[in-house]
Design a protein around this motif. Structure first.
Motif, PDB file in Angstrom:
ATOM      1  N   ILE A 125       3.018   0.235  -7.052  1.00  0.00           N
ATOM      2  CA  ILE A 125       4.429   0.232  -6.659  1.00  0.00           C
ATOM      3  C   ILE A 125       4.838  -1.031  -5.917  1.00  0.00           C
ATOM      4  O   ILE A 125       6.010  -1.371  -5.878  1.00  0.00           O
ATOM      5  N   CYS A 126       3.864  -1.712  -5.295  1.00  0.00           N
ATOM      6  CA  CYS A 126       4.160  -2.967  -4.616  1.00  0.00           C
ATOM      7  C   CYS A 126       2.841  -3.625  -4.215  1.00  0.00           C
ATOM      8  O   CYS A 126       1.773  -3.063  -4.407  1.00  0.00           O
ATOM      9  N   SER A 127       2.956  -4.790  -3.644  1.00  0.00           N
ATOM     10  CA  SER A 127       1.791  -5.502  -3.138  1.00  0.00           C
ATOM     11  C   SER A 127       1.520  -5.076  -1.704  1.00  0.00           C
ATOM     12  O   SER A 127       2.452  -4.709  -0.973  1.00  0.00           O
ATOM     13  N   THR A 158       4.833  -3.853   5.976  1.00  0.00           N
ATOM     14  CA  THR A 158       4.883  -4.350   7.346  1.00  0.00           C
ATOM     15  C   THR A 158       4.200  -3.315   8.230  1.00  0.00           C
ATOM     16  O   THR A 158       4.554  -2.133   8.169  1.00  0.00           O
ATOM     17  N   PRO A 159       3.214  -3.750   9.040  1.00  0.00           N
ATOM     18  CA  PRO A 159       2.542  -2.779   9.902  1.00  0.00           C
ATOM     19  C   PRO A 159       3.537  -2.010  10.779  1.00  0.00           C
ATOM     20  O   PRO A 159       4.475  -2.590  11.330  1.00  0.00           O
ATOM     21  N   ASN A 160       3.337  -0.695  10.841  1.00  0.00           N
ATOM     22  CA  ASN A 160       4.114   0.193  11.703  1.00  0.00           C
ATOM     23  C   ASN A 160       5.582   0.277  11.317  1.00  0.00           C
ATOM     24  O   ASN A 160       6.445   0.521  12.164  1.00  0.00           O
ATOM     25  N   ALA A 161       5.866   0.082  10.045  1.00  0.00           N
ATOM     26  CA  ALA A 161       7.236   0.195   9.538  1.00  0.00           C
ATOM     27  C   ALA A 161       7.184   0.794   8.142  1.00  0.00           C
ATOM     28  O   ALA A 161       6.137   0.826   7.505  1.00  0.00           O
ATOM     29  N   GLY A 162       8.330   1.248   7.671  1.00  0.00           N
ATOM     30  CA  GLY A 162       8.397   1.855   6.355  1.00  0.00           C
ATOM     31  C   GLY A 162       9.134   0.984   5.361  1.00  0.00           C
ATOM     32  O   GLY A 162       9.929   0.122   5.734  1.00  0.00           O
ATOM     33  N   VAL A 163       8.842   1.219   4.101  1.00  0.00           N
ATOM     34  CA  VAL A 163       9.585   0.632   2.995  1.00  0.00           C
ATOM     35  C   VAL A 163       9.897   1.757   2.019  1.00  0.00           C
ATOM     36  O   VAL A 163       9.215   2.776   2.000  1.00  0.00           O
ATOM     37  N   CYS A 164      10.932   1.561   1.229  1.00  0.00           N
ATOM     38  CA  CYS A 164      11.305   2.559   0.238  1.00  0.00           C
ATOM     39  C   CYS A 164      11.010   2.014  -1.147  1.00  0.00           C
ATOM     40  O   CYS A 164      11.295   0.858  -1.438  1.00  0.00           O
ATOM     41  N   ALA A 165      10.410   2.862  -1.984  1.00  0.00           N
ATOM     42  CA  ALA A 165      10.127   2.495  -3.367  1.00  0.00           C
ATOM     43  C   ALA A 165      10.728   3.560  -4.282  1.00  0.00           C
ATOM     44  O   ALA A 165      10.711   4.747  -3.953  1.00  0.00           O
TER      45      ALA A 165
END
Length: 109
Positions: free
Chosen positions: A7-9, A14-21
């Motif tokens: 889904i991504c690299s 980012t440590p201690n953060a979220g991303v949406c896929a």
């Protein structure tokens, strides 16, 4: 048989953060814990706030339980089970996830 889908690299996290896929039409919130190097994937949909916002939540732990706090009403969701600690009748969908050879992969059904 289920397969792993990239889904991504790992560099996109980012440590201690979220991303949406967006995975097969579903919004998935992916979190990377800098301290433990663990990666978690849950539905991005907050069932209490009725919005797709959990990837913007704050991650941490309550005792030994890794959690994300919803940015709307601050309920804590267990990142391993999806259960809401304050309102256990609400549960997030969780996804098997791993980092393999620098790629973040989600297990697809």
């Amino acid at each position: 048989m289920s397969q792993w889908k990239t889904i991504c690299s790992e560099n996109d996290l980012t440590p201690n953060a979220g991303v949406c896929a967006l995975v097969d039409g579903e919004q998935v919130a992916v979190f990377y814990c800098g301290k433990t190097k663990a990666v978690y994937a849950v539905s991005n949909y907050d069932p209490i706030g009725n919005a797709y916002v959990l990837s913007r939540g704050i991650i941490g732990s309550l005792g030994d339980v890794p959690v994300v706090a919803s940015p709307l009403y601050k309920q804590h969701f267990n990142l391993q089970t999806g259960e809401c600690l304050e309102e256990p009748e609400h549960t997030l969908k969780t996804y098997p996830i791993r980092i393999e050879a620098g790629e973040v992969q989600l297990q697809a059904a």
